[in-house]
Write an enzyme that holds these catalytic residues in place. Structure first.
Site, short mmCIF file in Angstrom:
data_model
loop_
_atom_site.label_atom_id
_atom_site.label_comp_id
_atom_site.label_asym_id
_atom_site.label_seq_id
_atom_site.Cartn_x
_atom_site.Cartn_y
_atom_site.Cartn_z
N GLY A 167 27.25 40.00 45.57
CA GLY A 167 27.63 41.39 45.76
C GLY A 167 27.10 42.05 47.01
O GLY A 167 26.93 43.27 47.04
N ASN B 91 41.29 42.30 50.14
CA ASN B 91 40.38 41.17 49.96
C ASN B 91 39.65 40.91 51.27
O ASN B 91 40.17 41.23 52.34
CB ASN B 91 41.17 39.92 49.56
CG ASN B 91 40.28 38.72 49.32
OD1 ASN B 91 39.22 38.83 48.69
ND2 ASN B 91 40.67 37.57 49.83
N HIS C 81 37.86 37.70 53.39
CA HIS C 81 37.80 36.24 53.40
C HIS C 81 36.94 35.80 54.59
O HIS C 81 37.10 36.32 55.70
CB HIS C 81 39.21 35.66 53.52
CG HIS C 81 39.22 34.16 53.47
ND1 HIS C 81 38.99 33.46 52.30
CD2 HIS C 81 39.37 33.24 54.44
CE1 HIS C 81 39.03 32.17 52.57
NE2 HIS C 81 39.25 32.00 53.86
C1 GAR Z 1 31.87 36.58 50.92
O1 GAR Z 1 31.52 35.74 51.99
C2 GAR Z 1 33.37 36.70 50.82
O2 GAR Z 1 34.01 36.70 52.06
C3 GAR Z 1 33.72 35.46 50.05
O3 GAR Z 1 32.71 35.37 49.07
C4 GAR Z 1 31.50 35.95 49.57
C5 GAR Z 1 31.01 36.97 48.58
O4 GAR Z 1 29.74 37.42 48.94
N1 GAR Z 1 35.01 35.55 49.47
C6 GAR Z 1 35.83 34.50 49.38
O5 GAR Z 1 35.53 33.38 49.75
C7 GAR Z 1 37.17 34.81 48.75
N2 GAR Z 1 38.12 33.78 49.09
P1 GAR Z 1 29.13 38.71 48.27
O6 GAR Z 1 29.23 38.52 46.75
O7 GAR Z 1 27.70 38.70 48.72
O8 GAR Z 1 29.88 39.92 48.74
#
Ligand code: GAR
Length: 218
Positions: free
Chosen positions: A12, A107, A109
């Site tokens: 998060g 979203n 990415h």
């Molecule tokens: C982030 O790096 C986001 O870009 C990625 O998951 C991580 C979440 O981090 N999302 C994906 O890969 C979606 N395809 P967070 O929970 O610390 O925000």
């Protein structure tokens, strides 16, 4: 002021960046609800610390992906959410959720789409040998990481990078561009024209997100 619903699965840090931008009065938004499919996600704790309502909907709550998404839609509507923000939400959305919020789901990415969509984007970028990667904020359509692109930030990939070091560099940019993309939406400055998202009044924008790498940047 726009009502957000933030969907999370993990640590998060993007949720935290959005919370921080709101609390710093940089982002005219309110997080009406945080939804997690993972009861143990640290993102859930972050929301609670900031007194944001949390709804945990475990993957086991529904027999099909559509049924799961119908539950999510019901919760989002109950909390009068206007913009759905996927922040590390590790489920692929179905048409029932996408149709309920057309061009109202964002979203983030960790790659420069359309390169390295799907899982393990940072590892795939390192393994492929690209010299630049980055982060992309996009609207969500029926494909995986295929919707119209709102903002991208570029980071260099160094010879000695690992998945972890690149992910860390990209994440730093994610935390800047995600609150900003939401701000642009809240200000009514995003116009979707087919695949292209036009950002209106860009001359007023002081931020710039293209980081031009040089050999002495490290
Ligand atoms: C982030 O790096 C986001 O870009 C990625 O998951 C991580 C979440 O981090 N999302 C994906 O890969 C979606 N395809 P967070 O929970 O610390 O925000």
């Amino acid at each position: 002021m726009i009502n957000l619903g933030v969907l999370v699965s993990g640590s998060g840090t993007n949720l935290q960046a959005i919370i921080d931008a709101i609390e710093a009065k940089k982002l005219p938004a309110n997080i009406n609800v945080v939804i997690s499919n993972n009861p143990n996600a640290y993102a859930v704790q972050r929301a609670k610390i900031h007194n944001i309502p949390v709804e945990v909907i475990p993957n086991s709550s529904a027999a099909t992906r559509e049924a799961y998404d119908n539950i999510v839609v019901e919760v989002l509507k109950r909390y009068t959410v206007e913009l759905v923000v996927l922040a590390g939400f590790m489920r692929v959305l179905t048409q029932s959720l996408i149709n309920a919020f057309p061009m109202h789901i964002m979203n983030i990415h960790p790659a420069l789409l359309p390169s390295f969509h799907g899982l393990h984007a940072q590892k795939n970028a390192v393994d492929y040998g690209v010299k630049f990667s980055g982060a992309t904020v996009h609207f969500v359509d029926e494909g995986i990481d295929t919707g119209p692109i709102i903002i991208q930030a570029v980071v260099p990939v160094y010879d000695d990078d690992t998945e972890e070091t690149l992910a860390k560099r990209i994440l730093k940019e994610e935390h800047k561009i995600y609150p900003y993309a939401i701000q642009l939406f809240a200000e009514g400055r995003l116009e979707v024209k087919g695949r292209r998202v036009v950002v209106k009044d860009t001359a007023k924008t002081e931020n710039t997100f293209l980081e031009n790498p040089s050999s002495n940047q490290k």
